[in-house]
Scaffold this motif. Sequence first.
Motif, PDB file in Angstrom:
ATOM      1  N   VAL A  32       0.716  -1.201   0.125  1.00 19.37           N
ATOM      2  CA  VAL A  32      -0.260   0.021  -0.398  1.00 19.37           C
ATOM      3  C   VAL A  32       1.080   1.619   0.262  1.00 19.37           C
ATOM      4  O   VAL A  32       2.018   1.060   1.230  1.00 19.37           O
ATOM      5  CB  VAL A  32      -1.289  -0.255   0.689  1.00 19.37           C
ATOM      6  CG1 VAL A  32      -1.908   1.249   1.183  1.00 19.37           C
ATOM      7  CG2 VAL A  32      -1.824  -1.519   0.986  1.00 19.37           C
ATOM      8  N   ASP A  33       0.758   1.838  -1.057  1.00 19.03           N
ATOM      9  CA  ASP A  33       1.409   3.285  -1.040  1.00 19.03           C
ATOM     10  C   ASP A  33       0.901   4.202   0.175  1.00 19.03           C
ATOM     11  O   ASP A  33      -0.216   5.242   0.260  1.00 19.03           O
ATOM     12  CB  ASP A  33       1.216   4.281  -3.110  1.00 19.03           C
ATOM     13  CG  ASP A  33       1.844   5.800  -2.102  1.00 19.03           C
ATOM     14  OD1 ASP A  33       2.877   6.347  -1.242  1.00 19.03           O
ATOM     15  OD2 ASP A  33       1.814   6.298  -3.633  1.00 19.03           O
TER      16      ASP A  33
ATOM     17  N   ALA B  21      -5.271  -1.871   1.138  1.00 16.54           N
ATOM     18  CA  ALA B  21      -4.757  -3.124   0.589  1.00 16.54           C
ATOM     19  C   ALA B  21      -6.592  -3.416  -0.221  1.00 16.54           C
ATOM     20  O   ALA B  21      -6.436  -4.129  -1.562  1.00 16.54           O
ATOM     21  CB  ALA B  21      -4.490  -3.544   1.566  1.00 16.54           C
ATOM     22  N   GLU B  22      -7.939  -3.805   0.785  1.00 18.22           N
ATOM     23  CA  GLU B  22      -9.071  -4.044  -0.317  1.00 18.22           C
ATOM     24  C   GLU B  22      -9.526  -3.727  -1.272  1.00 18.22           C
ATOM     25  O   GLU B  22      -9.936  -4.060  -2.699  1.00 18.22           O
ATOM     26  CB  GLU B  22     -10.031  -4.317   1.386  1.00 18.22           C
ATOM     27  CG  GLU B  22      -9.627  -5.034   2.183  1.00 18.22           C
ATOM     28  CD  GLU B  22     -10.802  -5.458   3.289  1.00 18.22           C
ATOM     29  OE1 GLU B  22     -11.478  -4.358   2.883  1.00 18.22           O
ATOM     30  OE2 GLU B  22     -10.655  -5.738   4.157  1.00 18.22           O
ATOM     31  N   LYS B  23      -9.180  -2.809  -1.401  1.00 16.22           N
ATOM     32  CA  LYS B  23      -9.586  -1.398  -2.507  1.00 16.22           C
ATOM     33  C   LYS B  23      -9.359  -1.357  -4.077  1.00 16.22           C
ATOM     34  O   LYS B  23      -9.258  -1.278  -4.924  1.00 16.22           O
ATOM     35  CB  LYS B  23      -9.727   0.039  -2.182  1.00 16.22           C
ATOM     36  CG  LYS B  23     -10.870   0.447  -1.398  1.00 16.22           C
ATOM     37  CD  LYS B  23     -11.088   2.151  -1.210  1.00 16.22           C
ATOM     38  CE  LYS B  23     -11.891   1.595   0.185  1.00 16.22           C
ATOM     39  NZ  LYS B  23     -12.322   4.120   0.242  1.00 16.22           N
ATOM     40  N   ALA B  24      -7.793  -1.865  -3.212  1.00 19.72           N
ATOM     41  CA  ALA B  24      -7.136  -1.685  -4.434  1.00 19.72           C
ATOM     42  C   ALA B  24      -6.482  -3.236  -5.136  1.00 19.72           C
ATOM     43  O   ALA B  24      -6.669  -3.776  -6.655  1.00 19.72           O
ATOM     44  CB  ALA B  24      -5.261  -2.147  -4.027  1.00 19.72           C
ATOM     45  N   LYS B  25      -6.851  -4.092  -3.808  1.00 20.76           N
ATOM     46  CA  LYS B  25      -7.117  -5.939  -4.794  1.00 20.76           C
ATOM     47  C   LYS B  25      -8.829  -6.223  -5.693  1.00 20.76           C
ATOM     48  O   LYS B  25      -8.822  -5.827  -6.945  1.00 20.76           O
ATOM     49  CB  LYS B  25      -7.398  -6.559  -3.883  1.00 20.76           C
ATOM     50  CG  LYS B  25      -6.524  -6.680  -3.144  1.00 20.76           C
ATOM     51  CD  LYS B  25      -6.309  -8.023  -2.004  1.00 20.76           C
ATOM     52  CE  LYS B  25      -5.265  -8.515  -1.166  1.00 20.76           C
ATOM     53  NZ  LYS B  25      -5.893  -9.245   0.099  1.00 20.76           N
ATOM     54  N   ALA B  26      -9.913  -4.961  -4.972  1.00 26.03           N
ATOM     55  CA  ALA B  26     -11.091  -4.922  -5.930  1.00 26.03           C
ATOM     56  C   ALA B  26     -10.728  -3.411  -7.087  1.00 26.03           C
ATOM     57  O   ALA B  26     -11.098  -3.857  -8.229  1.00 26.03           O
ATOM     58  CB  ALA B  26     -12.143  -3.900  -5.314  1.00 26.03           C
ATOM     59  N   ALA B  27     -10.050  -2.962  -7.480  1.00 27.31           N
ATOM     60  CA  ALA B  27      -9.613  -2.291  -8.274  1.00 27.31           C
ATOM     61  C   ALA B  27      -8.542  -2.677  -9.159  1.00 27.31           C
ATOM     62  O   ALA B  27      -9.528  -3.063 -10.998  1.00 27.31           O
ATOM     63  CB  ALA B  27      -9.131  -0.945  -7.866  1.00 27.31           C
ATOM     64  N   LYS B  28      -7.989  -4.593  -9.054  1.00 24.68           N
ATOM     65  CA  LYS B  28      -7.712  -4.749 -10.240  1.00 24.68           C
ATOM     66  C   LYS B  28      -8.166  -5.706 -10.598  1.00 24.68           C
ATOM     67  O   LYS B  28      -8.484  -6.190 -12.224  1.00 24.68           O
ATOM     68  CB  LYS B  28      -6.292  -5.295  -8.982  1.00 24.68           C
ATOM     69  CG  LYS B  28      -5.398  -5.399  -8.989  1.00 24.68           C
ATOM     70  CD  LYS B  28      -4.326  -5.493  -8.138  1.00 24.68           C
ATOM     71  CE  LYS B  28      -2.579  -4.873  -8.231  1.00 24.68           C
ATOM     72  NZ  LYS B  28      -2.070  -5.209  -7.568  1.00 24.68           N
ATOM     73  N   ALA B  29      -9.398  -6.674 -10.174  1.00 24.76           N
ATOM     74  CA  ALA B  29     -10.469  -7.661 -10.716  1.00 24.76           C
ATOM     75  C   ALA B  29     -11.619  -6.748 -11.305  1.00 24.76           C
ATOM     76  O   ALA B  29     -12.175  -7.328 -11.688  1.00 24.76           O
ATOM     77  CB  ALA B  29     -10.988  -8.122  -9.157  1.00 24.76           C
TER      78      ALA B  29
END
Length: 611
Positions: free
Chosen positions: A316-317, A339-347
């Motif tokens: 996480v940045d 971190a959860e938002k980053a995973k959701a954004a990738k998916a």
Amino acid sequence: MPVSVTMPRLGESVTEGTVTRWLKQEGETVEVDEPLLEVSTDKVDTEIPSPAAGVLSRIVVAEDETAEVGSELAVISGEGESAGSDAPQEDEAAEPEQAEPATEPTAAAEGTGPEPEQEQEQEQPKAQAAPASSGAGTAVKMPALGESVTEGTVTRWLKQVGETVEVDEPLLEVSTDKVDTEIPSPVAGTVLEIKVPEDETAAVGADLAIIGTADAAPAESAPEPEPAPKAEAKPAPKAEPKPEPEVAEPTPGAGYNEPAAEAESAAQPAKAEQAAQPAAPTATPARSSATAQGGGEEAAGYVTPLVRKLAGEHGVDLASVNGTGVGGRIRKQDVLEAAEKAKAAKAAPAPTPQPAAAAPAKPAAKAQPSAKRGSTEKLPRIRATIAKRMQQSLHEMAQLTTVIEVDVTRIAKLRTQAKEPFQQRHGVKLSFLPFFALAAIEALQTYPIVNASMDLDAGTITYPDAEHLGIAVDTERGLMVPVIHGAGDLNLGGIAKRIADLAERTRTNKISPDEIAGATFTLTNTGSRGALFDTPIVPSPQSAMLGTGAVVKRPVVVNDPDLGEVVAVRSMVYLALSYDHRLIDGADAARFLVAVKERLEGGNFEAELGL
């Protein structure tokens, strides 16, 4: 020789300060000028460095307690003195076991018998005192969060009984009339007891909670003769092999393999350190990666080691995370959500219909502030203090506001020409505010009555020998006013740099007390939020305050030398001067504002900008 740490003078009118947080605990080593504790006054919150290197042997003023300037806060002993005081306790504690079967040594010692007995009696209570504190856990105390603060209110517990907490991890949130802040945990361990529930008030220095530390078992196993009953109180579940301390000591190191980086500071025995070594390499890269990704602490404000480590593990940045803690501090939950938002954004980009599903997620985030609708909450102390001061100022003065309209088109053109060279030369952006400040300072030199103060009881008017310009800064904690002392000696570039520097350090809570006191005239830029003008409240004992509105373009009738009166688009701004009508007449205020207007509309700042 022990060195006394005393409360420094943190401002001209400051007579006391409150210890908000101890950065070092008793028994820990400290270097010269290393931050030792945090102190809060009604002017500023700041760190106090250590005056000497050694071991923090005693803390005199606990957290949330207030001490007068010059009073003793703690005692620092030399490392040799600390080691010498601990070694005799262990040796003498072991001597009685050997003294029982040995008859000849006791007979030889009869000549000096009374003195060793007295020493044992004096040192045995010391040996009992250490296990007592470790057996019962470490007390988290209410820190002093302001010069006149005597108590604080627990607004929220971030950890509950039975939950584990790391060193410097936010433990609870406390509110006073000065500030709302998070209190970090002084040690790593488990929350054993919460003494002050939420929404209750506790005095400075009062115990808020008890935390059981991981090093409690090794500490209690050393003095076996008398503290045996106390040792059974806490380490019973962990240190079962009590007769064999060499076997029991490595157990905590293996049991706490993941937070070994934090446990190493407890100075455990060699076997425990060897058990913790496998985890140390994993913690170090995590912190370094978090620093590299987040841009360091300067990019994301103060970040605890736990949050840095967590951000590194999840990639996480920190610079892109919006902190929800007090003062915008980034908390563990913020990192996990990012971190959860980053995973959701990738998916999300995989299926094409996902953008429609992403739309409802934004209202969910915006719905959090609306939770206050229809509710009642306790008034924060810092807001109560501001309210009292504003009300007092209105009662003490006969305040009046005069507004004038100024054409700053020429300044707008100069800014367009000089923006980039100015930033390269001075390192700060060129806004309209330095122009307003410089024009106001020059007008104060011409009309010193606006810069003066009045004592009605003494029947005197004081004209300062310099212009000390206060700049109102909007922060998470409320409105604060740092001061540019001797502003009349600065040029346009110097004023711009000082404004940017003071504003940044005020928002990051790095301002010193003397930099918030002593203003003779204040400038507030409400136009930065889009307001056309307002009627500022003059802070006592000042006599005037200038408010600058938003610079907007609109059609204005101007007198052209060739065309006469024509309508043209101009950059316009309202300047509002609030003043104490008991001292300053309306004509004085108008003359001051006209002087500012003429200076700004003249636009003769080429020399200041190097054009």
